[in-house]
Design a protein around this motif. Structure first.
Motif, PDB file in Angstrom:
ATOM      1  N   SER A  16       0.843  -1.191   0.000  1.00 47.98           N
ATOM      2  CA  SER A  16       0.000   0.000   0.000  1.00 47.98           C
ATOM      3  C   SER A  16       0.879   1.243   0.000  1.00 47.98           C
ATOM      4  CB  SER A  16      -0.910   0.027   1.234  1.00 47.98           C
ATOM      5  OG  SER A  16      -1.923  -0.950   1.157  1.00 47.98           O
ATOM      6  N   HIS A  43      -4.418  -1.093  -0.417  1.00 46.60           N
ATOM      7  CA  HIS A  43      -5.136  -0.018  -1.092  1.00 46.60           C
ATOM      8  C   HIS A  43      -5.126  -0.174  -2.612  1.00 46.60           C
ATOM      9  CE1 HIS A  43      -6.042   2.653   2.209  1.00 46.60           C
ATOM     10  NE2 HIS A  43      -4.786   2.642   2.631  1.00 46.60           N
ATOM     11  N   ASP A  45      -6.776   2.588  -4.981  1.00 45.92           N
ATOM     12  CA  ASP A  45      -7.549   3.814  -5.203  1.00 45.92           C
ATOM     13  C   ASP A  45      -7.174   4.387  -6.565  1.00 45.92           C
ATOM     14  OD1 ASP A  45      -9.214   5.511  -2.995  1.00 45.92           O
ATOM     15  OD2 ASP A  45      -7.948   4.013  -2.012  1.00 45.92           O
ATOM     16  N   PHE A  48      -6.745   8.566  -8.009  1.00 51.98           N
ATOM     17  CA  PHE A  48      -6.469   9.332  -6.787  1.00 51.98           C
ATOM     18  C   PHE A  48      -5.762  10.627  -7.179  1.00 51.98           C
ATOM     19  CE2 PHE A  48      -4.824  10.358  -2.626  1.00 51.98           C
ATOM     20  CZ  PHE A  48      -5.773   9.837  -1.761  1.00 51.98           C
ATOM     21  N   PHE A  59      -1.457   5.063  -4.901  1.00 48.11           N
ATOM     22  CA  PHE A  59      -2.430   4.107  -4.373  1.00 48.11           C
ATOM     23  C   PHE A  59      -2.945   3.144  -5.446  1.00 48.11           C
ATOM     24  CE2 PHE A  59      -2.621   7.607  -1.296  1.00 48.11           C
ATOM     25  CZ  PHE A  59      -2.339   6.900  -0.143  1.00 48.11           C
ATOM     26  N   GLY A  90     -10.937   1.848  -3.396  1.00 46.22           N
ATOM     27  CA  GLY A  90     -11.441   3.208  -3.289  1.00 46.22           C
ATOM     28  C   GLY A  90     -12.582   3.443  -4.268  1.00 46.22           C
ATOM     29  N   GLN A  92     -15.290   5.748  -6.227  1.00 48.63           N
ATOM     30  CA  GLN A  92     -15.647   7.064  -6.737  1.00 48.63           C
ATOM     31  C   GLN A  92     -16.642   6.846  -7.877  1.00 48.63           C
ATOM     32  OE1 GLN A  92     -12.551  10.228  -7.124  1.00 48.63           O
ATOM     33  NE2 GLN A  92     -11.113   8.526  -6.999  1.00 48.63           N
ATOM     34  N   ASN A  99     -13.420  -0.066 -11.591  1.00 49.11           N
ATOM     35  CA  ASN A  99     -13.369  -0.840 -10.342  1.00 49.11           C
ATOM     36  C   ASN A  99     -14.014  -2.210 -10.512  1.00 49.11           C
ATOM     37  OD1 ASN A  99     -11.958   0.870  -8.643  1.00 49.11           O
ATOM     38  ND2 ASN A  99     -13.785   1.889  -7.838  1.00 49.11           N
ATOM     39  N   SER A 114     -14.324   1.476   0.066  1.00 47.38           N
ATOM     40  CA  SER A 114     -14.134   2.656   0.917  1.00 47.38           C
ATOM     41  C   SER A 114     -14.212   3.940   0.111  1.00 47.38           C
ATOM     42  CB  SER A 114     -12.776   2.595   1.625  1.00 47.38           C
ATOM     43  OG  SER A 114     -12.711   1.510   2.521  1.00 47.38           O
ATOM     44  N   HIS A 116     -12.654   7.504   0.240  1.00 44.53           N
ATOM     45  CA  HIS A 116     -11.585   8.296   0.852  1.00 44.53           C
ATOM     46  C   HIS A 116     -11.596   9.752   0.400  1.00 44.53           C
ATOM     47  CE1 HIS A 116      -9.552   4.175   1.129  1.00 44.53           C
ATOM     48  NE2 HIS A 116      -9.702   4.565   2.379  1.00 44.53           N
ATOM     49  N   ASP A 122      -8.902  14.995  -1.223  1.00 45.29           N
ATOM     50  CA  ASP A 122      -8.616  14.190  -0.038  1.00 45.29           C
ATOM     51  C   ASP A 122      -8.469  15.102   1.174  1.00 45.29           C
ATOM     52  OD1 ASP A 122      -7.687  12.580   1.947  1.00 45.29           O
ATOM     53  OD2 ASP A 122      -6.238  11.515   0.712  1.00 45.29           O
TER      54      ASP A 122
END
Length: 274
Positions: A16, A43, A45, A48, A59, A90, A92, A99, A114, A116, A122
């Motif tokens: 991560s 992680h 994400d 990001f 990430f 992560g 979005q 994803n 999650s 974030h 952020d």
């Protein structure tokens, strides 16, 4: 009642972008705490934001070496501890299709979904974020985005650290309560329950002197609405944080009406007595 602490299902290592912990050290710490099972959830994400302290792809999880290292230690420690292979994804709105493909292309035991970021920003890494934003409005917007992400995405097992945003508010949660945002929070809980998903009961903030995520009032409400699935997660990024405050967390879960927590294998949940 079992003598072992609950399995820790939220752990990060050097795979991560915000941890340098060796996986072996994390495993040894888990064993020293008497844990019978853990799950690594590195992680991932995507999209990001990039800025000074967070280079591009910080990430973005490189899956092959992560998978290989987990597989190695699963065999190395098979007689001492059960090790599961997971990811913290992560969420979005604009990357839901990416994803979905990522999860479908991999064979994780367990997926935490999650949130974030708030509108691609952020609140943790942006030092001046809270100077420009109203705390109550940011928290409400965080919950609104959570609803938006959950409505169109099913490829996760538990929602990560609901009310995570409160960790980083200027008041450190002093102005926050479940009642203040109950309409939004209840909608999140109803979506999770309807989809057969669970909650990551996250001890990180409690371990460092704050309140767990989600707040116990939310956990109690989740149970009232018919929620059953919870996993315990320390969100540890260092060996010292593994199973942090899990004794207190178990007491909170019991007081909220839970007598089981859950573990996963190939995304199939199994209940374990608290």
């Amino acid at each position: 009642m079992t003598t072992k602490l609950p399995a820790d299902y939220h752990l990060h290592t050097h795979h991560s972008g915000d941890s340098s912990a060796p996986m072996k050290d994390m495993i040894e710490s888990a064993i020293s705490h008497g844990l019978g099972e853990i799950c690594f959830t590195e992680h991932m994400d995507m999209d990001f934001p990039v800025f000074k302290d967070v280079p591009k792809d910080t990430f973005t999880l490189i899956v092959p070496p992560y998978h290989d290292e987990v597989s190695f230690y699963q065999n190395e420690y098979k007689d001492k501890i059960n090790i599961k292979y997971g990811v913290e994804l992560g969420l979005q709105p604009q990357i839901k299709d990416i994803n979905r493909k990522f999860i479908n292309d991999n064979d994780f035991d367990f997926v935490i979904g999650s949130i974030h970021l708030v509108d691609k920003k952020d609140p943790y890494y942006y030092p001046d974020y809270w100077e420009k934003e109203n705390e109550d409005q940011v928290i409400a917007r965080y919950f609104e985005l959570t609803i938006e992400c959950l409505q169109d995405f099913d490829d996760f097992d538990v929602l990560g650290h609901l009310d995570y945003i409160v960790r980083y508010t200027p008041s450190k949660g002093a102005n926050y309560s479940y009642d203040k945002y109950k309409e939004l929070i209840d909608e999140i809980l109803r979506i999770i329950i309807k989809k057969g998903k669970g909650l990551d009961f996250n001890s990180k903030a409690l371990f460092y002197g704050g309140s767990p995520n989600p707040n116990p009032d939310i956990l109690r409400r989740y149970k009232e609405l018919g929620g059953e699935i919870i996993t315990f997660g320390s969100d540890a990024h260092v060996p010292e944080g593994i199973a942090g405050a899990f004794d207190k967390m178990r007491d909170i879960a019991l007081s909220c009406g839970f007598d089981h927590y859950y573990t996963y294998e190939k995304k199939t949940p199994s209940a374990v007595l608290l």
